[in-house]
Design a protein around this motif. Structure first.
Motif, PDB file in Angstrom:
ATOM      1  N   TYR A  23       0.845  -1.190   0.000  1.00  0.00           N
ATOM      2  CA  TYR A  23       0.000   0.000   0.000  1.00  0.00           C
ATOM      3  C   TYR A  23       0.879   1.238   0.000  1.00  0.00           C
ATOM      4  N   THR A  24       0.299   2.357  -0.420  1.00  0.00           N
ATOM      5  CA  THR A  24       0.981   3.646  -0.457  1.00  0.00           C
ATOM      6  C   THR A  24       0.054   4.695   0.146  1.00  0.00           C
ATOM      7  N   VAL A  25       0.607   5.544   1.000  1.00  0.00           N
ATOM      8  CA  VAL A  25      -0.168   6.602   1.643  1.00  0.00           C
ATOM      9  C   VAL A  25       0.257   7.937   1.042  1.00  0.00           C
ATOM     10  N   ILE A  26      -0.697   8.669   0.493  1.00  0.00           N
ATOM     11  CA  ILE A  26      -0.425   9.990  -0.072  1.00  0.00           C
ATOM     12  C   ILE A  26      -1.395  11.001   0.544  1.00  0.00           C
ATOM     13  N   ARG A  27      -0.977  12.267   0.572  1.00  0.00           N
ATOM     14  CA  ARG A  27      -1.824  13.304   1.169  1.00  0.00           C
ATOM     15  C   ARG A  27      -1.790  14.542   0.280  1.00  0.00           C
ATOM     16  N   MET A  28      -2.945  15.137   0.026  1.00  0.00           N
ATOM     17  CA  MET A  28      -3.043  16.289  -0.864  1.00  0.00           C
ATOM     18  C   MET A  28      -4.085  17.275  -0.352  1.00  0.00           C
ATOM     19  N   ARG A  29      -3.950  18.507  -0.780  1.00  0.00           N
ATOM     20  CA  ARG A  29      -4.942  19.535  -0.496  1.00  0.00           C
ATOM     21  C   ARG A  29      -5.820  19.674  -1.743  1.00  0.00           C
ATOM     22  N   ALA A  30      -7.098  19.375  -1.621  1.00  0.00           N
ATOM     23  CA  ALA A  30      -8.030  19.464  -2.754  1.00  0.00           C
ATOM     24  C   ALA A  30      -8.446  20.916  -2.928  1.00  0.00           C
ATOM     25  N   ASP A  31      -7.563  21.689  -3.562  1.00  0.00           N
ATOM     26  CA  ASP A  31      -7.779  23.135  -3.666  1.00  0.00           C
ATOM     27  C   ASP A  31      -7.953  23.612  -5.104  1.00  0.00           C
ATOM     28  N   ASN A  32      -8.152  22.681  -6.031  1.00  0.00           N
ATOM     29  CA  ASN A  32      -8.301  23.031  -7.446  1.00  0.00           C
ATOM     30  C   ASN A  32      -9.672  22.551  -7.920  1.00  0.00           C
ATOM     31  N   PRO A  33     -10.696  23.416  -7.932  1.00  0.00           N
ATOM     32  CA  PRO A  33     -12.058  22.959  -8.240  1.00  0.00           C
ATOM     33  C   PRO A  33     -12.175  22.412  -9.654  1.00  0.00           C
ATOM     34  N   GLY A  34     -12.903  21.292  -9.775  1.00  0.00           N
ATOM     35  CA  GLY A  34     -13.125  20.689 -11.084  1.00  0.00           C
ATOM     36  C   GLY A  34     -13.387  19.203 -10.959  1.00  0.00           C
ATOM     37  N   PHE A  35     -13.601  18.566 -12.102  1.00  0.00           N
ATOM     38  CA  PHE A  35     -13.726  17.113 -12.178  1.00  0.00           C
ATOM     39  C   PHE A  35     -12.375  16.583 -12.662  1.00  0.00           C
ATOM     40  N   TRP A  36     -11.709  15.781 -11.843  1.00  0.00           N
ATOM     41  CA  TRP A  36     -10.348  15.346 -12.144  1.00  0.00           C
ATOM     42  C   TRP A  36     -10.264  13.829 -12.215  1.00  0.00           C
ATOM     43  N   PHE A  37      -9.573  13.343 -13.237  1.00  0.00           N
ATOM     44  CA  PHE A  37      -9.426  11.910 -13.433  1.00  0.00           C
ATOM     45  C   PHE A  37      -8.359  11.372 -12.486  1.00  0.00           C
ATOM     46  N   MET A  38      -8.601  10.205 -11.931  1.00  0.00           N
ATOM     47  CA  MET A  38      -7.647   9.501 -11.075  1.00  0.00           C
ATOM     48  C   MET A  38      -7.628   8.056 -11.549  1.00  0.00           C
ATOM     49  N   HIS A  39      -6.436   7.553 -11.918  1.00  0.00           N
ATOM     50  CA  HIS A  39      -6.421   6.250 -12.589  1.00  0.00           C
ATOM     51  C   HIS A  39      -5.049   5.608 -12.540  1.00  0.00           C
TER      52      HIS A  39
END
Length: 803
Positions: A620-636
């Motif tokens: 497993y991998t643990v990542i952390r981000m600030r969701a500060d960019n409004p929009g629909f974003w692909f994650m894949h």
């Protein structure tokens, strides 16, 4: 059509083709615009081309095949005419690994033309799609797209595909600085030509002298390469025919190496045929060291002694993790995914598809030619050459570093396994063990809070090898029927995962998975990679996970539960608890007190920033981000086959009213249903066209104006006529004169072409009389020409070796 006119048209088409014909890829980092320019503009045309085809830039005639026979490369001029190719002709030909294959090119280039801009510049790219029957989109991998989410280039998430014959203008701000790239995000186009480097340079005033002076910078695009097209390869998997990857009629069968142990990882779930470095490559039969076609060109990096060079490596592969090394030279990693890290000296650098890594190479060895190696986890390789400028070009005889206690252990950065058998003498530096360079990026890790602005989301990324379905938390992604970033009614254009009648097969449900978070939320993703079956530890794959529109801190990379003496996986990491002994689509922490900052082994002080991260098999991998960019974003997953078969979701950041409004007249598309009622109404009462109201036409073709027939008059002067409509006279003198001038030009060009062609043939005749370079291959040679395409049969299984 007259023969001369037909030849003229062919000539004009040839001129247009040659103007955008094959161009050699320049691997030097050269700014496309000066830092003073606010806007940096590019014009692209995307079309089909083919490898091993020579475009003659001097004569501007039709292209010719480049063939390999009798130990040389020949240009085929006709059925029985061959001319040995010059080095200049070979160098400007897209050779790949020596086979003819249809590809995509941007402005005639593969890889695509470099985009080298400065941070903060406005980038404008006009894309014209001249493919015959395919749409296309361009994703700007690594760019934030703040304020322009519909420029992100994901079909049916950010935009509609650009249809054949249409054009689309991408416009965005280059941010952040670093090594990035662009590629098609439609289907499986990216690994066959629609990809290229996107280098965002820091402003000259923002540069920090944190390294010794750099003599030059090189771009290195690496990938796996197949004789099958990517579409064919995809369907071999969908139809469970990947065992015939050598060819559907080839007696050999490919046996997946998931069960086999290798030195740097696992070879994966598909055949590695060959690889490319900046479109140059070779095929190595039976995993040997001698390429099948030795005279094919190698990608070569020319350097001076006692200098420091920066290499910007981009893994554009379909599927394989690729390891970079240079014989007898140590590498120093200084950046990952465009974000600087404190230097890590290493022997091998692992890159998964989508990742970028920058390293420094110091030319402190004896001048010579050294192999620049790109290796695929023991499944295959491709080579380039590092050449010191004080020696002649030649084939290196350097050796790959041998890892031993006597010669020091080898260091591997971003390795697939954390534990190796002791006799491998390998030391792994995991991603989270690298440290962000605080002198250049002072961004702190987003803090854990308990006020509701922090969320932790566990995602299980699994590939079902038996049914060829990729899933995240048991859901296989279904594209929206209309781009969400154009703000349609989401419920009408998506297959909601909350439907009561959701289509599910074998514990896998097919829907448009959307994870919505509030704008400004701190999100901690725990990415888990179980095998197809939890209780079968021999199966399982690593995954490179990419998030659009954001980057993130890599807090921890946890590997499989390994046997420390053999290095073989014993199954899922014991920190993770699965819902059953078969599936792991709803993972959770085995220790229920874990979460947030309370996870052992997190680097919360100086972890590296990335946008694409390795998720190791059974780990497993643990990542952390600030969701500060409004929009629909692909994650894949960035393994191409995994992404298109469902290992994807949409991350919705904020509400629609918090997102940037779509530009005026932005193209839309989607499903359409022609209602039966409307159809019946139309065919019963056909509506008059607006032009029919006051302009009726008789069968004979004469117009009726105000119910009066106007008879066309004919002038007495021969060759000239006019039509009278409502008292007005329209002459065609100008049209006639234009037709005569055009005819004269056409026949003039035709005559000039025939004269030039005659002169060219005479020159070839002279060359034939004076040199043996131009020849006709004899019968024995023709036999070799046929048999040379038949490869030596390798074994029906993959073989492995340790370093």
């Amino acid at each position: 059509m007259p023969f001369c006119l037909q030849n003229t048209i062919v000539l004009l088409v040839a001129i247009a083709t040659c103007a955008l014909g094959q161009l050699a890829f320049d691997h030097n980092v050269i700014p496309s615009c000066s830092p003073d320019e606010e806007v940096c503009e590019f014009d692209w045309t995307i079309r089909h081309s083919q490898t091993m085809i020579v475009f003659d830039k001097d004569d501007i005639v039709q292209p010719h095949p480049l063939i390999y026979t009798n130990g040389s490369l020949f240009i085929r001029l006709g059925c029985d005419e061959y001319e040995e190719a010059t080095q200049e002709e070979i160098q400007r030909t897209i050779t790949a690994e020596g086979r003819h294959k249809m590809i995509y090119v941007i402005n005639g280039q593969f890889p695509g033309p470099p985009v080298v801009v400065y941070e903060g510049q406005q980038v404008v790219v006009r894309v014209k799609n001249e493919l015959l029957n395919e749409g296309v989109t361009i994703h700007w991998h690594g760019q934030y797209q703040r304020g322009t989410p519909w420029m992100d280039g994901v079909d049916m998430v950010g935009q509609c595909p650009i249809s054949p014959g249409q054009s689309f203008v991408y416009r965005f701000i280059a941010e952040p600085a670093g090594t990035h790239w662009y590629h098609s995000h439609l289907g499986v186009q990216r690994t066959e030509g629609i990809a290229g480097p996107l280098i965002v340079l820091p402003r000259p005033t923002n540069k920090t002298d944190n390294h010794e002076p750099i003599e030059n910078e090189f771009m290195v695009l690496t990938q796996d390469w197949y004789s099958f097209s990517s579409v064919e390869l995809l369907y071999l998997f969908n139809w469970d025919l990947r065992r015939y990857s050598f060819g559907l009629d080839d007696e050999r069968c490919f046996i997946s190496s998931e069960k086999q142990k290798t030195d740097l990882g696992f070879s994966g779930f598909m055949l590695f045929e060959s690889g490319l470095i900046n479109s140059r490559g070779h095929h190595y039969p039976v995993f040997g060291d001698v390429p099948k076609l030795p005279l094919l060109p190698y990608e070569t990096f020319v350097v001076e002694s006692n200098k420091t060079y920066r290499f910007r490596v981009i893994n554009t592969a379909n599927a394989f993790t690729l390891f970079i090394s240079v014989d007898q030279h140590q590498l120093e990693v200084i950046s990952t995914d465009g974000h600087d890290v404190e230097g890590v000296k290493t022997d091998f650098i692992g890159t998964t598809p989508g990742e970028r890594v920058d390293f420094l190479l110091r030319t402190n060895q004896k001048p010579g030619n050294y192999w620049f190696r790109v290796e695929a986890n023991g499944a295959g390789k491709v080579k380039g050459i590092l050449r010191y400028d004080s020696v002649d070009a030649g084939i290196p005889d350097s050796e790959r570093k041998i890892c031993s206690v006597e010669r020091d252990d080898c260091v591997v950065v971003n390795c697939m396994n954390k534990v190796f058998p002791p006799h491998f003498n390998l030391k792994c530096v995991a991603l989270h063990e690298m440290k962000a360079d605080k002198r250049l990026d002072k961004r702190e890790v987003p803090k854990y809070t308990d006020d509701g602005s922090f969320v932790e989301i566990m995602l299980s990324n699994r590939y079902k090898t038996q049914s060829t379905i990729a899933v995240i938390n048991g859901k296989s992604f279904v594209k929206p029927s209309s781009p969400l970033q154009t703000y349609p009614d989401i419920d009408k254009v998506t297959e909601s995962c909350n439907k009561t009648d959701l289509r599910c097969v074998d514990e896998v449900c097919f829907c448009t998975q959307i994870i919505k978070v509030k704008l400004g939320t701190t999100v901690q993703f725990v990415l888990v990679a179980p095998g197809p079956f939890v209780n079968e530890p021999i199966l399982g794959l690593q995954h490179p996970i990419h998030i659009h529109g954001h980057d993130f801190h890599v807090l921890k990379v946890a590997y499989s539960n390994y046997n420390t003496s053999s290095g073989i996986s014993l199954g899922m990491n014991e920190d993770i608890e699965c819902e059953t002994h078969v599936w792991c689509d709803q993972p959770k922490w085995k220790n229920s007190s874990w979460g947030g900052d309370n996870i052992p082994g997190l680097n919360l002080v100086d972890p590296p920033l990335k946008d694409t991260v390795l998720l190791p098999r059974h780990g497993y991998t643990v990542i952390r981000m600030r969701a500060d960019n409004p929009g629909f974003w692909f994650m894949h997953c960035h393994i191409e086959i995994h992404q298109v078969t469902g290992m994807a979701l949409i991350l919705q950041v904020g509400d629609v009213d918090e997102m940037p409004p779509t530009p005026k007249d932005f193209p839309t598309c989607g499903n359409y249903n022609f209602p039966q009622e409307e159809f019946e109404e139309i065919i019963k009462k056909p509506k008059k066209r607006p032009s029919d109201v006051n302009n009726k036409v008789l069968k004979g073709g004469s117009p009726i104006v105000n119910d009066k027939i106007v008879i066309s008059g004919v002038q007495s002067a021969p060759g000239c006529a006019h039509l009278e409509e409502g008292g007005k006279t329209t002459t065609v003198y100008i049209l006639t004169l234009f037709a005569l001038i055009t005819t004269c030009i056409v026949f003039g060009v035709c005559l000039a072409y025939q004269t030039v062609d005659k002169k060219r043939l005479m020159n070839r005749f002279d060359k034939y009389a004076l040199s043996v370079k131009y020849n006709t291959i004899g019968c024995d040679d023709k036999e070799k020409l046929v048999t040379s395409s038949i490869s030596d049969p390798p074994p029906s299984y993959l073989t492995f070796r340790r370093i």
